[in-house]
Design a protein around this motif. Structure first.
Motif, PDB file in Angstrom:
ATOM      1  N   UNK A  55      55.755  68.142  46.410  1.00 12.55           N
ATOM      2  CA  UNK A  55      55.033  69.498  46.397  1.00 12.55           C
ATOM      3  C   UNK A  55      56.333  70.477  46.594  1.00 12.55           C
ATOM      4  N   UNK A  56      57.284  70.124  47.357  1.00  9.59           N
ATOM      5  CA  UNK A  56      58.599  70.921  47.724  1.00  9.59           C
ATOM      6  C   UNK A  56      59.233  70.738  46.494  1.00  9.59           C
ATOM      7  N   UNK A  57      59.632  69.553  46.041  1.00 11.12           N
ATOM      8  CA  UNK A  57      60.436  69.384  44.719  1.00 11.12           C
ATOM      9  C   UNK A  57      59.893  70.050  43.466  1.00 11.12           C
ATOM     10  N   UNK A  58      58.509  70.297  43.422  1.00  7.71           N
ATOM     11  CA  UNK A  58      57.920  71.156  42.314  1.00  7.71           C
ATOM     12  C   UNK A  58      58.172  72.530  42.448  1.00  7.71           C
ATOM     13  N   UNK A  59      58.037  73.199  43.689  1.00 12.73           N
ATOM     14  CA  UNK A  59      58.297  74.596  44.039  1.00 12.73           C
ATOM     15  C   UNK A  59      59.578  74.911  43.800  1.00 12.73           C
ATOM     16  N   UNK A  60      60.642  74.097  44.106  1.00  8.38           N
ATOM     17  CA  UNK A  60      61.964  74.277  44.091  1.00  8.38           C
ATOM     18  C   UNK A  60      62.537  74.117  42.705  1.00  8.38           C
ATOM     19  N   UNK A  61      61.948  73.309  41.847  1.00  7.61           N
ATOM     20  CA  UNK A  61      62.604  72.933  40.565  1.00  7.61           C
ATOM     21  C   UNK A  61      63.589  71.718  40.645  1.00  7.61           C
ATOM     22  N   UNK A  62      63.475  71.112  41.911  1.00  4.92           N
ATOM     23  CA  UNK A  62      64.053  69.666  42.035  1.00  4.92           C
ATOM     24  C   UNK A  62      63.356  68.615  41.623  1.00  4.92           C
ATOM     25  N   UNK A  63      62.095  68.771  41.162  1.00  2.00           N
ATOM     26  CA  UNK A  63      61.304  67.959  40.422  1.00  2.00           C
ATOM     27  C   UNK A  63      61.731  67.525  39.144  1.00  2.00           C
ATOM     28  N   UNK A  64      62.589  68.488  38.370  1.00  2.00           N
ATOM     29  CA  UNK A  64      63.488  67.941  37.168  1.00  2.00           C
ATOM     30  C   UNK A  64      64.465  66.659  37.501  1.00  2.00           C
ATOM     31  N   UNK A  65      65.462  67.039  38.157  1.00  3.66           N
ATOM     32  CA  UNK A  65      66.501  66.016  38.362  1.00  3.66           C
ATOM     33  C   UNK A  65      65.801  64.601  39.067  1.00  3.66           C
ATOM     34  N   UNK A  66      64.870  64.829  39.762  1.00  3.78           N
ATOM     35  CA  UNK A  66      64.032  63.859  40.684  1.00  3.78           C
ATOM     36  C   UNK A  66      63.200  63.259  39.522  1.00  3.78           C
ATOM     37  N   UNK A  67      62.523  63.640  38.456  1.00  2.69           N
ATOM     38  CA  UNK A  67      61.817  63.038  37.740  1.00  2.69           C
ATOM     39  C   UNK A  67      62.527  62.196  36.524  1.00  2.69           C
ATOM     40  N   UNK A  68      63.702  62.772  36.323  1.00  2.00           N
ATOM     41  CA  UNK A  68      64.726  62.018  35.235  1.00  2.00           C
ATOM     42  C   UNK A  68      65.181  60.693  36.221  1.00  2.00           C
ATOM     43  N   UNK A  69      65.427  60.735  37.465  1.00  2.00           N
ATOM     44  CA  UNK A  69      66.046  59.796  38.058  1.00  2.00           C
ATOM     45  C   UNK A  69      64.891  58.796  38.167  1.00  2.00           C
ATOM     46  N   UNK A  70      63.651  59.143  38.370  1.00  2.00           N
ATOM     47  CA  UNK A  70      62.685  58.181  38.461  1.00  2.00           C
ATOM     48  C   UNK A  70      62.460  57.584  37.124  1.00  2.00           C
ATOM     49  N   UNK A  71      62.523  58.111  36.099  1.00  2.00           N
ATOM     50  CA  UNK A  71      62.492  57.628  34.730  1.00  2.00           C
ATOM     51  C   UNK A  71      63.636  56.488  34.392  1.00  2.00           C
ATOM     52  N   UNK A  72      64.548  57.085  34.716  1.00  2.00           N
ATOM     53  CA  UNK A  72      65.675  56.255  34.336  1.00  2.00           C
ATOM     54  C   UNK A  72      65.783  54.915  35.168  1.00  2.00           C
ATOM     55  N   UNK A  73      65.476  54.935  36.555  1.00  2.00           N
ATOM     56  CA  UNK A  73      65.825  53.952  37.522  1.00  2.00           C
ATOM     57  C   UNK A  73      64.467  52.933  37.063  1.00  2.00           C
ATOM     58  N   UNK A  74      63.341  53.346  36.925  1.00  3.03           N
ATOM     59  CA  UNK A  74      62.049  52.317  36.472  1.00  3.03           C
ATOM     60  C   UNK A  74      62.458  51.670  35.160  1.00  3.03           C
ATOM     61  N   UNK A 116      67.575  57.580  27.714  1.00  2.03           N
ATOM     62  CA  UNK A 116      67.480  56.515  28.778  1.00  2.03           C
ATOM     63  C   UNK A 116      67.189  55.170  28.133  1.00  2.03           C
ATOM     64  N   UNK A 117      66.172  55.063  27.296  1.00  2.00           N
ATOM     65  CA  UNK A 117      65.856  53.911  26.693  1.00  2.00           C
ATOM     66  C   UNK A 117      67.186  53.162  26.167  1.00  2.00           C
ATOM     67  N   UNK A 118      67.858  53.827  25.522  1.00  2.00           N
ATOM     68  CA  UNK A 118      69.272  53.239  25.019  1.00  2.00           C
ATOM     69  C   UNK A 118      70.294  53.028  25.859  1.00  2.00           C
ATOM     70  N   UNK A 119      70.068  53.614  27.126  1.00  2.00           N
ATOM     71  CA  UNK A 119      71.331  53.079  28.116  1.00  2.00           C
ATOM     72  C   UNK A 119      70.713  51.865  28.734  1.00  2.00           C
TER      73      UNK A 119
END
Length: 579
Positions: free
Chosen positions: A365-384, A424-427
């Motif tokens: 919820x802090x990531x959502x409010x602060x905008x950090x959810x954007x880099x966090x979300x892309x990290x999750x997708x790439x790492x998964x 991300x899929x290509x990488x």
């Protein structure tokens, strides 16, 4: 009219007459000796209004607070008494109804000849420009209410008065509209502006003249209440405001509904600065956003402790992304009929250096409010995708396993989202047909018009699209027809106690049948008991996940499980309670 007698009188008269400022010369008795053309234009009816002799004038002299000056304080009376004036600002109220003109007065006794000289410069235009600038600087141009700068000034003054005079309790209310952005995006900014104007009118209708009602910016308003009778009076006002905001707004011939989040901070004893007071009212308001059981919340000191923790968590989270402190755990998704794993949902964790392994409820919820959810979300997708591809190469049995990844509303606000996913899929080399992207219904509400084309492009890559927490949002059925989904994830609230709650069971059956008719898969979340499992199996629900099958597993635990290819789910690590 007599004139000053001196050899150069004609020259003096010519010079004075040419001046743009009004010039008045009087004898010791206040009788007019000379006035130039500017004075005739500025002072209709003579000089009696300034304190000179003669017939009554057609104007009145006022001070800067628009109060009439007493005769001894009129400018000619003062200079005749021996005083000197230097750039004193006064107001002339001319005619009836009076038209005000601002002037600057200078003058003093006329040495040697007796009498006095007075000059007046008309500064009305400058004052009008100054007033316009002040209006722009301190008032909101849309609603006409005081803006943040003026409100903070009045808040500070109220604190100073209260501490000096031991005034009774005061209250500061901060009001924020819920889901105002959706109205702006879907109905247009003109409708949003009309709503803000109407809200300002409604707030004023609930306020007394001594209250200060301000627009702080965006859809955030504030009210300062002085001389409050009691805490109950502040709560009563908050409830009234909440009720009037709930009433429909008639905008462009349609009724629009919003609700309010209201934070209340009582003062002044606890505060030395206006900023601290406003901060605590904001904290209380965000408490309503976090758990909207009621439309208002009164600040208490425990909230500040929570806020301090939140701020520190946000600081630490920014560093966590750079320091590699984020982790993914993988919860198996199984086929209900045979309990075989067919994929995972990737769930983020945070390995905090001092607080240990934190679940998403501690920081998302802090990531959502602060905008950090954007880099966090892309990290999750790439790492998964990276991890799944590594496992595919290590464990042939996982070649068909899928992975589900959540994407936030803020990620869908970004440009080139489809290209970013493709990169991300290509990488990673992970197959698009094995990736499932989960969206909450809130994402669809926030981007209902713009998101359809984006989802179509994502689906064209071969990626599956899932609606997460189905049934907890708004207009769920309409989304299924409008958006290109492949699967529904039934929220755990419909699974829990479904075997004992006939209404829940009916809803569950209806959702499964609906999915069949639309050609969609169904995943049941929160499967935690054998009864849940049996119920879903009887309903022919295809897929499920939950603590009955497995808790979310660390990568090492997944690898240990896959090493034992024949290990049944019942032999996976025991689960005592959800974390």
């Amino acid at each position: 009219m007599s004139q000053p007698s001196c050899p150069d009188a004609a020259m003096y008269r010519a010079v004075l007459s040419a001046l743009p400022d009004a010039v008045v010369v009087v004898d010791p008795a206040g009788v007019l000796l000379f006035r130039n053309a500017a004075a005739e234009a500025l002072l209709p009816g003579g000089i009696a209004g300034l304190g000179g002799s003669g017939d009554p004038s057609d104007y009145q002299v006022l001070d800067q607070q628009y109060r009439p000056l007493a005769p001894p304080n009129l400018p000619l009376g003062r200079v005749l008494a021996g005083q000197s004036l230097h750039d004193e600002e006064l107001i002339l109220a001319v005619g009836s109804p009076p038209k005000t003109r601002w002037v600057v007065c200078s003058g003093g006794p006329w040495a040697g000849a007796g009498g006095a000289l007075l000059t007046l410069r008309d500064i009305s235009a400058a004052k009008q420009q100054e007033a316009s600038l002040l209006q722009q600087a301190f008032y909101d141009p849309l609603t006409g209410l005081p803006n943040r700068h003026l409100f903070m000034d009045r808040l500070g003054q109220a604190l100073a008065r209260a501490h000096a005079d031991s005034q009774p309790t005061m209250a500061l209310l901060v009001i924020d509209l819920e889901r105002f952005k959706i109205i702006n995006d879907n109905l247009g900014h003109q409708v949003g502006d009309e709503m803000l104007i109407e809200l300002g009118v409604r707030l004023l209708s609930q306020s007394r003249p001594e209250y200060t009602v301000a627009r702080l910016g965006g859809d955030e308003f504030a009210i300062l209440v002085e001389d409050l009778n009691s805490r109950a009076s502040a709560i009563d006002l908050a409830e009234k405001i909440y009720a009037i905001v709930q009433q429909p707004f008639l905008l462009q011939q349609q009724q629009v509904y919003v609700s309010a989040n209201i934070g209340v901070a009582l003062g002044p004893a606890a505060y030395q600065s206006a900023a601290d007071w406003l901060r605590d009212a904001d904290i209380a308001m965000y408490q309503v956003k976090a758990g909207p059981d009621q439309g208002w919340h009164v600040f208490d000191s425990s909230l500040r402790v929570q806020q301090d923790l939140r701020v520190q968590t946000e600081i630490d989270l920014r560093q966590a992304i750079d320091r590699g402190e984020l982790r993914l755990h993988y919860q198996p998704i199984v086929t209900i009929s045979n309990e075989e794993i067919c994929g995972f949902e990737a769930l983020v964790r945070w390995q905090h250096p001092t607080r240990g392994l934190l679940p998403p409820s501690e920081f998302i919820h802090i990531a959502e409010a602060s905008g950090l959810i954007i880099p966090l979300g892309w990290w999750v997708l790439a790492e998964a995708c990276r991890q799944m591809q590594v496992w595919t190469e290590q464990y042939p049995a996982m070649a068909e396993f899928t992975v589900s990844v959540n994407m936030s509303s803020k990620q869908f606000s970004q440009q080139h989202i489809v290209e970013r996913i493709q990169q991300i899929l290509d990488d990673t080399g992970f197959g698009a047909n094995r990736l499932k992207i989960e969206l909450t219904e809130g994402v669809l509400i926030d981007h209902s018009d713009s998101i359809i084309a984006t989802l179509e492009q994502i689906k064209a890559l071969g990626i599956k699209l899932l609606v997460d927490d189905f049934g907890t949002g708004y207009s769920s059925l309409s989304y299924l027809h409008r958006f290109p989904f492949d699967c529904l994830k039934i929220d755990r609230s419909f699974i829990e106690n479904a075997d004992q709650d006939f209404e829940k069971l009916e809803i569950l059956q209806s959702v499964v049948r609906l999915a069949w008719n639309l050609g969609l898969d169904v995943v049941a979340e929160g499967v935690e008991t054998p009864r849940h499992h049996a119920q879903l199996k009887a309903l022919r629900c295809e897929l499920g996940q939950g603590y009955l099958f497995s808790r979310p597993l660390s990568p090492a635990a997944v690898e240990a499980m896959m090493t034992k290819k024949t290990t049944p789910l019942s032999d996976l690590p025991a689960v005592t309670q959800p974390t």
